[in-house]
Every structure is written in structure tokens, then in C-alpha cells.
Scaffold this motif. Structure first.
Motif, PDB file in Angstrom:
ATOM      1  N   CYS A 194      33.924 -12.580 -20.236  1.00 31.34           N
ATOM      2  CA  CYS A 194      33.448 -12.253 -21.581  1.00 31.34           C
ATOM      3  C   CYS A 194      32.366 -13.237 -22.020  1.00 31.34           C
ATOM      4  CB  CYS A 194      34.607 -12.251 -22.584  1.00 31.34           C
ATOM      5  SG  CYS A 194      35.683 -10.811 -22.430  1.00 31.34           S
ATOM      6  N   VAL A 195      32.587 -14.527 -21.755  1.00 19.63           N
ATOM      7  CA  VAL A 195      31.575 -15.535 -22.089  1.00 19.63           C
ATOM      8  C   VAL A 195      30.318 -15.288 -21.264  1.00 19.63           C
ATOM      9  CG1 VAL A 195      31.013 -18.007 -21.920  1.00 19.63           C
ATOM     10  CG2 VAL A 195      33.207 -17.304 -22.876  1.00 19.63           C
ATOM     11  N   LEU A 196      30.478 -15.092 -19.979  1.00 18.42           N
ATOM     12  CA  LEU A 196      29.350 -14.897 -19.078  1.00 18.42           C
ATOM     13  C   LEU A 196      28.520 -13.671 -19.461  1.00 18.42           C
ATOM     14  CD1 LEU A 196      28.102 -16.032 -16.419  1.00 18.42           C
ATOM     15  CD2 LEU A 196      29.475 -14.306 -15.233  1.00 18.42           C
ATOM     16  N   ASN A 197      29.198 -12.590 -19.797  1.00 15.81           N
ATOM     17  CA  ASN A 197      28.524 -11.320 -20.082  1.00 15.81           C
ATOM     18  C   ASN A 197      28.325 -11.053 -21.571  1.00 15.81           C
ATOM     19  OD1 ASN A 197      28.310 -10.674 -17.358  1.00 15.81           O
ATOM     20  ND2 ASN A 197      30.361  -9.805 -17.316  1.00 15.81           N
ATOM     21  N   HIS A 198      28.679 -12.023 -22.406  1.00 21.26           N
ATOM     22  CA  HIS A 198      28.539 -11.871 -23.864  1.00 21.26           C
ATOM     23  C   HIS A 198      29.180 -10.567 -24.328  1.00 21.26           C
ATOM     24  CE1 HIS A 198      25.853 -15.328 -23.935  1.00 21.26           C
ATOM     25  NE2 HIS A 198      25.266 -14.801 -22.874  1.00 21.26           N
ATOM     26  N   SER A 199      30.427 -10.373 -23.935  1.00 17.12           N
ATOM     27  CA  SER A 199      31.138  -9.154 -24.297  1.00 17.12           C
ATOM     28  C   SER A 199      32.536  -9.505 -24.797  1.00 17.12           C
ATOM     29  CB  SER A 199      31.242  -8.221 -23.090  1.00 17.12           C
ATOM     30  OG  SER A 199      32.157  -8.731 -22.151  1.00 17.12           O
ATOM     31  N   ASN A 200      33.252  -8.485 -25.215  1.00 16.49           N
ATOM     32  CA  ASN A 200      34.625  -8.669 -25.679  1.00 16.49           C
ATOM     33  C   ASN A 200      35.652  -8.058 -24.746  1.00 16.49           C
ATOM     34  OD1 ASN A 200      33.907 -10.012 -28.089  1.00 16.49           O
ATOM     35  ND2 ASN A 200      33.392  -8.048 -29.028  1.00 16.49           N
ATOM     36  N   ASP A 201      35.186  -7.299 -23.761  1.00 18.75           N
ATOM     37  CA  ASP A 201      36.137  -6.617 -22.885  1.00 18.75           C
ATOM     38  C   ASP A 201      35.607  -6.538 -21.461  1.00 18.75           C
ATOM     39  OD1 ASP A 201      38.165  -5.160 -21.759  1.00 18.75           O
ATOM     40  OD2 ASP A 201      37.666  -3.289 -22.769  1.00 18.75           O
ATOM     41  N   GLU A 202      36.274  -7.235 -20.579  1.00 22.57           N
ATOM     42  CA  GLU A 202      35.925  -7.219 -19.160  1.00 22.57           C
ATOM     43  C   GLU A 202      37.163  -6.899 -18.316  1.00 22.57           C
ATOM     44  OE1 GLU A 202      32.907  -7.442 -17.971  1.00 22.57           O
ATOM     45  OE2 GLU A 202      31.933  -7.932 -19.868  1.00 22.57           O
ATOM     46  N   LEU A 203      38.075  -6.125 -18.901  1.00 23.64           N
ATOM     47  CA  LEU A 203      39.353  -5.835 -18.254  1.00 23.64           C
ATOM     48  C   LEU A 203      39.194  -5.231 -16.870  1.00 23.64           C
ATOM     49  CD1 LEU A 203      42.445  -5.741 -18.360  1.00 23.64           C
ATOM     50  CD2 LEU A 203      42.243  -3.512 -19.476  1.00 23.64           C
ATOM     51  N   GLU A 204      38.332  -4.250 -16.739  1.00 16.69           N
ATOM     52  CA  GLU A 204      38.192  -3.587 -15.440  1.00 16.69           C
ATOM     53  C   GLU A 204      37.745  -4.570 -14.359  1.00 16.69           C
ATOM     54  OE1 GLU A 204      35.713  -0.017 -13.224  1.00 16.69           O
ATOM     55  OE2 GLU A 204      35.768  -0.054 -15.411  1.00 16.69           O
ATOM     56  N   GLN A 205      36.752  -5.410 -14.679  1.00 16.60           N
ATOM     57  CA  GLN A 205      36.290  -6.387 -13.690  1.00 16.60           C
ATOM     58  C   GLN A 205      37.388  -7.375 -13.322  1.00 16.60           C
ATOM     59  OE1 GLN A 205      32.292  -7.962 -13.178  1.00 16.60           O
ATOM     60  NE2 GLN A 205      32.020  -7.443 -15.351  1.00 16.60           N
ATOM     61  N   VAL A 206      38.132  -7.834 -14.333  1.00 18.42           N
ATOM     62  CA  VAL A 206      39.213  -8.785 -14.073  1.00 18.42           C
ATOM     63  C   VAL A 206      40.232  -8.167 -13.132  1.00 18.42           C
ATOM     64  CG1 VAL A 206      41.141 -10.075 -15.092  1.00 18.42           C
ATOM     65  CG2 VAL A 206      38.918 -10.043 -16.235  1.00 18.42           C
ATOM     66  N   GLU A 207      40.614  -6.931 -13.397  1.00 14.77           N
ATOM     67  CA  GLU A 207      41.601  -6.266 -12.554  1.00 14.77           C
ATOM     68  C   GLU A 207      41.118  -6.119 -11.120  1.00 14.77           C
ATOM     69  OE1 GLU A 207      44.754  -5.560 -13.177  1.00 14.77           O
ATOM     70  OE2 GLU A 207      44.500  -6.413 -15.157  1.00 14.77           O
ATOM     71  N   GLN A 220      50.579 -15.755   1.499  1.00 17.17           N
ATOM     72  CA  GLN A 220      50.991 -15.203   0.217  1.00 17.17           C
ATOM     73  C   GLN A 220      51.904 -13.995   0.436  1.00 17.17           C
ATOM     74  OE1 GLN A 220      47.636 -14.279  -2.212  1.00 17.17           O
ATOM     75  NE2 GLN A 220      48.846 -13.582  -3.931  1.00 17.17           N
ATOM     76  N   GLU A 221      53.086 -14.005  -0.224  1.00 18.61           N
ATOM     77  CA  GLU A 221      54.024 -12.901  -0.035  1.00 18.61           C
ATOM     78  C   GLU A 221      53.785 -11.748  -1.002  1.00 18.61           C
ATOM     79  OE1 GLU A 221      57.857 -14.730  -0.371  1.00 18.61           O
ATOM     80  OE2 GLU A 221      57.815 -14.784  -2.547  1.00 18.61           O
ATOM     81  N   LEU A 222      53.112 -12.001  -2.108  1.00 22.57           N
ATOM     82  CA  LEU A 222      52.849 -10.947  -3.082  1.00 22.57           C
ATOM     83  C   LEU A 222      51.553 -10.213  -2.750  1.00 22.57           C
ATOM     84  CD1 LEU A 222      53.672 -12.709  -6.479  1.00 22.57           C
ATOM     85  CD2 LEU A 222      55.031 -10.987  -5.299  1.00 22.57           C
ATOM     86  N   THR A 223      51.617  -8.904  -2.738  1.00 21.90           N
ATOM     87  CA  THR A 223      50.413  -8.094  -2.599  1.00 21.90           C
ATOM     88  C   THR A 223      49.741  -7.998  -3.969  1.00 21.90           C
ATOM     89  OG1 THR A 223      51.538  -6.030  -3.131  1.00 21.90           O
ATOM     90  CG2 THR A 223      51.510  -6.700  -0.787  1.00 21.90           C
ATOM     91  N   PRO A 224      48.471  -7.580  -4.019  1.00 22.93           N
ATOM     92  CA  PRO A 224      47.840  -7.390  -5.326  1.00 22.93           C
ATOM     93  C   PRO A 224      48.634  -6.438  -6.229  1.00 22.93           C
ATOM     94  CG  PRO A 224      46.154  -7.452  -3.649  1.00 22.93           C
ATOM     95  CD  PRO A 224      47.494  -7.460  -2.923  1.00 22.93           C
ATOM     96  N   ALA A 225      49.182  -5.378  -5.678  1.00 23.09           N
ATOM     97  CA  ALA A 225      49.979  -4.445  -6.492  1.00 23.09           C
ATOM     98  C   ALA A 225      51.217  -5.136  -7.051  1.00 23.09           C
ATOM     99  CB  ALA A 225      50.381  -3.229  -5.666  1.00 23.09           C
ATOM    100  N   MET A 226      51.890  -5.910  -6.224  1.00 22.27           N
ATOM    101  CA  MET A 226      53.079  -6.630  -6.685  1.00 22.27           C
ATOM    102  C   MET A 226      52.716  -7.616  -7.799  1.00 22.27           C
ATOM    103  SD  MET A 226      54.856  -7.183  -2.963  1.00 22.27           S
ATOM    104  CE  MET A 226      56.262  -8.161  -3.469  1.00 22.27           C
ATOM    105  N   GLU A 227      51.551  -8.247  -7.673  1.00 26.25           N
ATOM    106  CA  GLU A 227      51.096  -9.162  -8.723  1.00 26.25           C
ATOM    107  C   GLU A 227      50.885  -8.418 -10.035  1.00 26.25           C
ATOM    108  OE1 GLU A 227      48.763 -12.602  -6.167  1.00 26.25           O
ATOM    109  OE2 GLU A 227      47.575 -11.103  -7.235  1.00 26.25           O
ATOM    110  N   ASP A 228      50.272  -7.231  -9.976  1.00 25.21           N
ATOM    111  CA  ASP A 228      50.050  -6.443 -11.192  1.00 25.21           C
ATOM    112  C   ASP A 228      51.369  -6.101 -11.881  1.00 25.21           C
ATOM    113  OD1 ASP A 228      47.275  -6.410 -11.005  1.00 25.21           O
ATOM    114  OD2 ASP A 228      47.228  -4.506  -9.913  1.00 25.21           O
TER     115      ASP A 228
END
Length: 147
Positions: free
Chosen positions: A105-118, A20-28
Motif C-alpha cells: 500500500c505504501v509502495l503503490n500509494h493505495s489502500n488495498d493490495e489484498l490480491e497481490q499479498v495473497e 516447510q511442512e505447511l503448503t500455501p493453502a494450509m497457510e491460508d
């Protein structure tokens, strides 16, 4: 099937053996450029920096790398535009983000899991993302699934 001790690597070791040529930062950065592109926003270094909460100097370095790999076109003080390669990869990166966010969100019954996704999105391959999408649909449609 058990793995031999020599089959294991550290996280960095797996990263170094990846093609993979993209680093996680480049992907963001590429994901955010793609998001802004679809909002029909003219994308400049300062705007991208503000959306990602990073310094413009860091943004310039990453955008130059993205240009070097053919994902964006960019001239100093100019607008950042996606190439066809960047458009394709950006589309996938946003899809991956949305699938993982929806799943958590489905797994944790929540509306915001942004931090975990990132924190985790950069470490899953395309096959796994497709399987997570299928699993999420199953969980949503399975009436016996409870908290």
C-alpha cells in the motif's frame, strides 16, 4: 556472487527442497482460523469455507491436514480450535500478511493490495518479512519519497 547452473531450481524444485511442512493453502486456512479466533467466532467447517470462498469438502481435507501436523484440534461436525503450535504460526501468518499489505500500500500509494499479498506472501521467509517491515517504516518516514 554468481550461482552455478546446478544451484538453480524450478519453483517446484525449491518447494521440494524446503523443510516447510505447511503448503500455501494450509497457510491460508490457518491464517483465517487465527483471524476468526481473534474475532471470538466459533469456527466450523462451513464458516471457514464461506470466509475462504471454497467448498466444505476442500476445507475438511485441509483442516484434517492441519490437525495431523498439530496446528488445530477438530472433530467431525465440531468446532475447530487452535493448538499452541497453531496459535503461534497463525500469529506469524497474520503478521506476515499485514506487513506485506502495508508495504505494498505504501509502495503503490493505495489502500488495498489484498490480491497481490495473497499471491506473494507464501514465498517470503521470516528474515525478508522483517526487512520489509523496516523498509516500509523508512519509506513512510522519508519525506522525499514520491509517486
Amino acid at each position: 556472487m554468481s550461482k552455478e547452473p546446478s544451484d538453480f531450481h524450478t519453483f517446484t524444485g525449491y518447494r521440494l527442497t524446503s523443510s516447510q511442512e505447511l503448503t500455501p493453502a494450509m497457510e491460508d486456512y490457518l491464517e483465517m482460523i487465527y483471524r476468526l479466533y481473534h474475532q471470538q467466532v466459533k469456527i466450523r467447517i462451513g464458516d471457514l469455507s464461506r470466509h475462504l470462498n471454497v467448498q466444505p469438502s476442500s476445507t475438511t481435507k485441509i483442516v484434517q491436514r492441519l490437525k495431523q501436523f498439530g496446528y488445530v484440534d477438530f472433530e467431525k461436525y465440531g468446532e475447530i480450535t487452535l493448538t499452541d503450535k497453531g496459535m503461534s504460526e497463525g500469529k506469524y501468518l497474520l503478521y506476515r500478511h499485514e506487513i506485506l499489505h502495508h508495504f505494498l500500500c505504501v509502495l503503490n500509494h493505495s489502500n488495498d493490495e489484498l490480491e497481490q499479498v495473497e499471491k506473494i506472501e507464501h514465498f517470503m521467509d521470516r528474515k525478508t518479512i522483517l526487512q520489509i517491515e523496516k523498509l516500509t517504516l523508512f519509506l513512510e518516514n522519508h519525506h522525499d519519497y514520491d509517486q
